[in-house]
Design a protein around this motif. Structure first.
Motif, mmCIF file in Angstrom:
data_model
loop_
_atom_site.group_PDB
_atom_site.id
_atom_site.type_symbol
_atom_site.label_atom_id
_atom_site.label_comp_id
_atom_site.label_asym_id
_atom_site.label_seq_id
_atom_site.Cartn_x
_atom_site.Cartn_y
_atom_site.Cartn_z
ATOM 1 N N LEU A 169 14.712 74.622 43.126
ATOM 2 C CA LEU A 169 15.657 73.773 43.850
ATOM 3 C C LEU A 169 17.050 74.404 43.876
ATOM 4 C CD1 LEU A 169 14.655 70.186 42.653
ATOM 5 C CD2 LEU A 169 14.145 71.302 44.834
ATOM 6 N N ALA A 170 17.432 75.047 42.775
ATOM 7 C CA ALA A 170 18.703 75.774 42.766
ATOM 8 C C ALA A 170 18.669 76.898 43.788
ATOM 9 C CB ALA A 170 18.972 76.333 41.361
ATOM 10 N N MET A 171 17.523 77.563 43.899
ATOM 11 C CA MET A 171 17.391 78.632 44.883
ATOM 12 C C MET A 171 17.441 78.073 46.308
ATOM 13 S SD MET A 171 14.502 81.616 45.190
ATOM 14 C CE MET A 171 13.204 80.528 45.757
ATOM 15 N N LEU A 172 16.865 76.886 46.520
ATOM 16 C CA LEU A 172 16.904 76.282 47.853
ATOM 17 C C LEU A 172 18.336 76.008 48.285
ATOM 18 C CD1 LEU A 172 15.490 75.051 50.301
ATOM 19 C CD2 LEU A 172 15.315 72.890 49.017
ATOM 20 N N LEU A 173 19.155 75.491 47.372
ATOM 21 C CA LEU A 173 20.560 75.276 47.705
ATOM 22 C C LEU A 173 21.244 76.579 48.072
ATOM 23 C CD1 LEU A 173 21.576 72.700 44.928
ATOM 24 C CD2 LEU A 173 21.188 72.246 47.365
ATOM 25 N N ALA A 174 20.921 77.639 47.340
ATOM 26 C CA ALA A 174 21.506 78.944 47.635
ATOM 27 C C ALA A 174 21.054 79.453 49.000
ATOM 28 C CB ALA A 174 21.129 79.941 46.540
ATOM 29 N N ILE A 175 19.786 79.230 49.339
ATOM 30 C CA ILE A 175 19.277 79.654 50.648
ATOM 31 C C ILE A 175 20.006 78.923 51.764
ATOM 32 C CG2 ILE A 175 17.260 79.514 52.164
ATOM 33 C CD1 ILE A 175 15.514 80.105 49.729
ATOM 34 N N ILE A 176 20.165 77.615 51.611
ATOM 35 C CA ILE A 176 20.858 76.835 52.642
ATOM 36 C C ILE A 176 22.294 77.316 52.808
ATOM 37 C CG2 ILE A 176 21.714 74.537 53.216
ATOM 38 C CD1 ILE A 176 19.215 73.415 51.801
ATOM 39 N N ALA A 177 22.989 77.534 51.688
ATOM 40 C CA ALA A 177 24.375 77.997 51.755
ATOM 41 C C ALA A 177 24.464 79.367 52.405
ATOM 42 C CB ALA A 177 24.982 78.035 50.354
ATOM 43 N N LEU A 178 23.520 80.226 52.113
ATOM 44 C CA LEU A 178 23.519 81.568 52.702
ATOM 45 C C LEU A 178 23.279 81.511 54.199
ATOM 46 C CD1 LEU A 178 23.476 84.696 52.300
ATOM 47 C CD2 LEU A 178 21.003 84.486 51.948
ATOM 48 N N GLY A 211 22.946 80.620 42.161
ATOM 49 C CA GLY A 211 21.766 79.828 42.509
ATOM 50 C C GLY A 211 20.517 80.677 42.575
ATOM 51 N N PHE A 212 20.619 81.854 43.181
ATOM 52 C CA PHE A 212 19.470 82.752 43.254
ATOM 53 C C PHE A 212 19.089 83.283 41.873
ATOM 54 C CE2 PHE A 212 20.686 83.448 47.840
ATOM 55 C CZ PHE A 212 19.502 82.943 48.365
ATOM 56 N N VAL A 213 20.077 83.616 41.076
ATOM 57 C CA VAL A 213 19.794 84.163 39.746
ATOM 58 C C VAL A 213 19.093 83.121 38.873
ATOM 59 C CG1 VAL A 213 20.870 84.943 37.596
ATOM 60 C CG2 VAL A 213 21.603 85.906 39.786
ATOM 61 N N ILE A 214 19.510 81.862 38.966
ATOM 62 C CA ILE A 214 18.852 80.810 38.176
ATOM 63 C C ILE A 214 17.414 80.612 38.647
ATOM 64 C CG2 ILE A 214 18.831 78.340 37.678
ATOM 65 C CD1 ILE A 214 21.888 78.428 37.692
ATOM 66 N N GLY A 215 17.245 80.430 39.961
ATOM 67 C CA GLY A 215 15.910 80.171 40.484
ATOM 68 C C GLY A 215 14.947 81.314 40.259
ATOM 69 N N LEU A 216 15.392 82.525 40.557
ATOM 70 C CA LEU A 216 14.532 83.692 40.384
ATOM 71 C C LEU A 216 14.458 84.123 38.928
ATOM 72 C CD1 LEU A 216 15.815 85.614 43.534
ATOM 73 C CD2 LEU A 216 13.600 84.470 43.288
ATOM 74 N N MET A 251 7.430 87.695 41.330
ATOM 75 C CA MET A 251 8.139 86.996 42.406
ATOM 76 C C MET A 251 9.623 86.897 42.087
ATOM 77 S SD MET A 251 5.496 83.901 43.238
ATOM 78 C CE MET A 251 3.773 84.233 43.632
ATOM 79 N N GLY A 252 9.965 86.788 40.804
ATOM 80 C CA GLY A 252 11.367 86.708 40.427
ATOM 81 C C GLY A 252 12.115 87.998 40.672
ATOM 82 N N THR A 253 11.606 89.105 40.134
ATOM 83 C CA THR A 253 12.295 90.387 40.312
ATOM 84 C C THR A 253 12.221 90.866 41.755
ATOM 85 O OG1 THR A 253 10.264 91.362 39.397
ATOM 86 C CG2 THR A 253 12.181 91.226 37.946
ATOM 87 N N TYR A 254 11.070 90.648 42.410
ATOM 88 C CA TYR A 254 10.971 91.013 43.828
ATOM 89 C C TYR A 254 11.972 90.201 44.657
ATOM 90 C CZ TYR A 254 9.208 91.192 48.602
ATOM 91 O OH TYR A 254 9.108 91.342 49.971
ATOM 92 N N GLY A 255 12.084 88.898 44.346
ATOM 93 C CA GLY A 255 13.043 88.074 45.072
ATOM 94 C C GLY A 255 14.472 88.534 44.882
ATOM 95 N N LEU A 256 14.825 89.005 43.677
ATOM 96 C CA LEU A 256 16.171 89.538 43.455
ATOM 97 C C LEU A 256 16.449 90.736 44.353
ATOM 98 C CD1 LEU A 256 16.476 89.351 39.556
ATOM 99 C CD2 LEU A 256 17.824 88.050 41.212
ATOM 100 N N ILE A 257 15.441 91.598 44.509
ATOM 101 C CA ILE A 257 15.621 92.767 45.379
ATOM 102 C C ILE A 257 15.691 92.352 46.842
ATOM 103 C CG2 ILE A 257 14.572 94.922 46.175
ATOM 104 C CD1 ILE A 257 13.293 95.196 43.408
ATOM 105 N N ARG A 258 14.777 91.488 47.244
ATOM 106 C CA ARG A 258 14.675 91.134 48.655
ATOM 107 C C ARG A 258 15.845 90.287 49.135
ATOM 108 N NH1 ARG A 258 13.089 93.754 51.003
ATOM 109 N NH2 ARG A 258 10.831 93.787 51.014
#
Length: 494
Positions: A169-178, A211-216, A251-258
């Motif tokens: 959910l923290a990552m979702l907020l970050a996605i929306i903001a981005l 947000g991305f760092v917490i979620g991933l 998925m976490g480390t890949y998501g950080l890169i992507r």
């Protein structure tokens, strides 16, 4: 073709519910192997030459045009390497002789569902679809742990789901903001990478990155976001633990890169050193806590925290804001981080399958109750020794190739972090050697005199994973060529 890679196991998860129970495993193996075959074809056809497009095998269909959302699939060298490893591990875990507790249809259906959504994470080029697949992977593993686990499996499954869902959910907020900083709004990853929408927005960019760092980071996981991992592993069935460690953590480390590394490069660079510190803490903490564990599965689980710390260290070094002279070092660190993901999937996946053998034969994970098993289970001993040596980074095996590049690259950027992180390798070597000594050598307790060795299917599956670990360690160029074609672009190389 990439769409079929996802749809075949997804449709198969529904179809297998109507298959005769005696044929479930065979049918599931065939359905699970089709994505692997398709990804091997994609690998063979992938152009790694200079001037080739970064993303290849692209498929794009509109879905929600008003939001810029579409069914977008495609791979670069990093995604293809991790997805192919994941597909192979799914085939091995589905084919593994497992205790389905009288519910084989549901067991294999959840594995096929989990394969489909896991591969979707690595293959999608749409940020919203990434989030959808990312979240759906929690559902598959929640049921595999809760219904086919042992011990306090339901509590472990609930903690796993709630903890990781909160992070998403923290990552979702970050996605929306981005995404809302783009005009027109788009979820196309290629567009977001090209636009770098948060460039120059210091405070906002930092919050989105957090947000991305917490979620991933919860999914990776790194310290202090790792506390859900040990109980989930201990109470999960062996094949589910292999997928949790070998695929879902990536998925976490890949998501950080992507996402933040590629789409917010300036912000990521600003906080790369802080991420490097978190990586070193994870390396040392994971190794030290693992060494203190008497429970075999908890020990292996904490080594995952340690090894994913290596990957995070490589990613942090690669994203650092440094002079142009360090580009080669940064590329090497990112390549090493990716190889570490592939190697960890194969090695730790094997180790958790081996843990499943101990539970099936002995109903016990306590290291101190075993001993001398090399006398009655030589094949199990051989595979455990190989996987352990690969995990501790012995030259000639896959773990060494990954860790060498991570630390050589990091020395060129953050030499002190690399020097401190090297201590983790020493601790890892000690904990694995101690584990092998306790399990396989010394006097054989009378209660384990009839401990059965690996069966034919178990031997063959572990042999395939072991061969790849050795091949990557001895001749890694075929893997490095694929990965370097992408890491060179991401780090600003030619």
């Amino acid at each position: 073709m990439l769409t079929l890679t996802i749809l075949v196991p997804l449709i198969g998860a529904l179809a297998i519910l109507y298959v005769n129970e005696d044929r479930c495993r065979k049918v599931a193996c065939v359905l699970g192997a089709i994505p692997l075959l398709l990804l091997i074809i994609a690998w063979i056809g992938f152009d790694t030459g200079a001037g080739a497009p970064v993303f290849q095998w692209v498929e794009s269909y509109p879905w929600i045009p008003s939001l810029g959302v579409g069914w977008r699939m495609g791979v670069d060298g990093i995604a293809l390497a991790i997805a192919t490893m994941s597909a192979l591990l799914f085939v091995a875990t589905i084919a593994w002789p497992a205790e389905t507790q009288g519910r084989p249809r549901q067991y294999y259906a959840w594995f096929l569902f989990l394969e489909a959504v896991s591969l979707g994470v690595f293959l999608t080029l749409d940020l919203l679809l990434f989030y959808v697949f990312f979240d759906l992977s929690l559902v598959g593993l929640f049921f595999l742990i809760g219904r086919w686990g042992h011990g306090d499996a339901q509590r472990a499954a609930l903690k796993f789901f709630v903890y990781t869902f909160a992070g998403s959910l923290a990552m979702l907020l970050a996605i929306i903001a981005l995404v809302l900083t783009t005009d027109p709004v788009t979820f196309d990853m290629r567009e977001l990478i090209a636009r770098q929408p948060l460039a120059g927005m210091d405070v906002r960019g930092a919050l989105v990155l957090l947000g991305f760092v917490i979620g991933l980071g919860i999914k990776t996981p790194f310290v202090p976001l790792h506390t859900w991992l040990p109980p989930a592993h201990v109470d999960a069935p062996g094949p589910a633990s292999a997928i949790l460690a070998g695929v879902l953590l990536k998925m976490g480390t890949y998501g950080l890169i992507r996402i933040p590394f590629s789409m917010m490069s300036a912000t990521f660079a600003r906080y790369a050193f802080a991420l490097g510190i978190v990586a070193v803490v994870s390396i040392l903490w994971g190794a030290l806590v693992a060494m203190a564990q008497r429970d075999l599965k908890r020990r292996i689980a904490y080594t995952s925290v340690n090894h994913m710390g290596y990957s995070l260290l490589g990613i942090a070094a690669a994203g650092a804001l440094v002079g142009g002279g360090e580009q080669a070092a940064r590329q090497m660190a990112l390549t090493g981080a990716t190889v570490e993901m592939v190697a960890h999937g194969l090695i730790t996946g094997s180790l958790f399958l081996i843990c499943g053998v101990f539970w099936q034969r002995g109903r016990e994970y306590d290291l101190q109750t075993y001993g001398g098993l090399a006398q009655v289970a030589p094949r199990l001993t051989g595979f455990a020794v190989l996987a352990s040596f690969a995990s501790l980074g012995l030259p000639g095996l896959a773990g060494f190739v990954a860790e060498l590049q991570i630390f050589v690259g990091t020395f060129g950027v953050y030499p002190w972090l690399a020097a401190i992180g090297l201590v983790g390798i020493l601790i890892t070597a000690a904990l694995f050697l101690q584990m092998l000594q306790q399990l396989f050598f010394g006097e054989l307790p009378a209660r384990w005199s009839d401990f059965s060795d690996l069966g034919r299917v178990e031997t063959r599956l572990l042999a395939v994973l072991a061969v790849l670990v050795v091949v990557i360690g001895i001749y890694p160029v075929w893997l490095l060529t694929l990965i370097n074609s992408t890491t060179a672009v991401l780090t600003g190389g030619p």
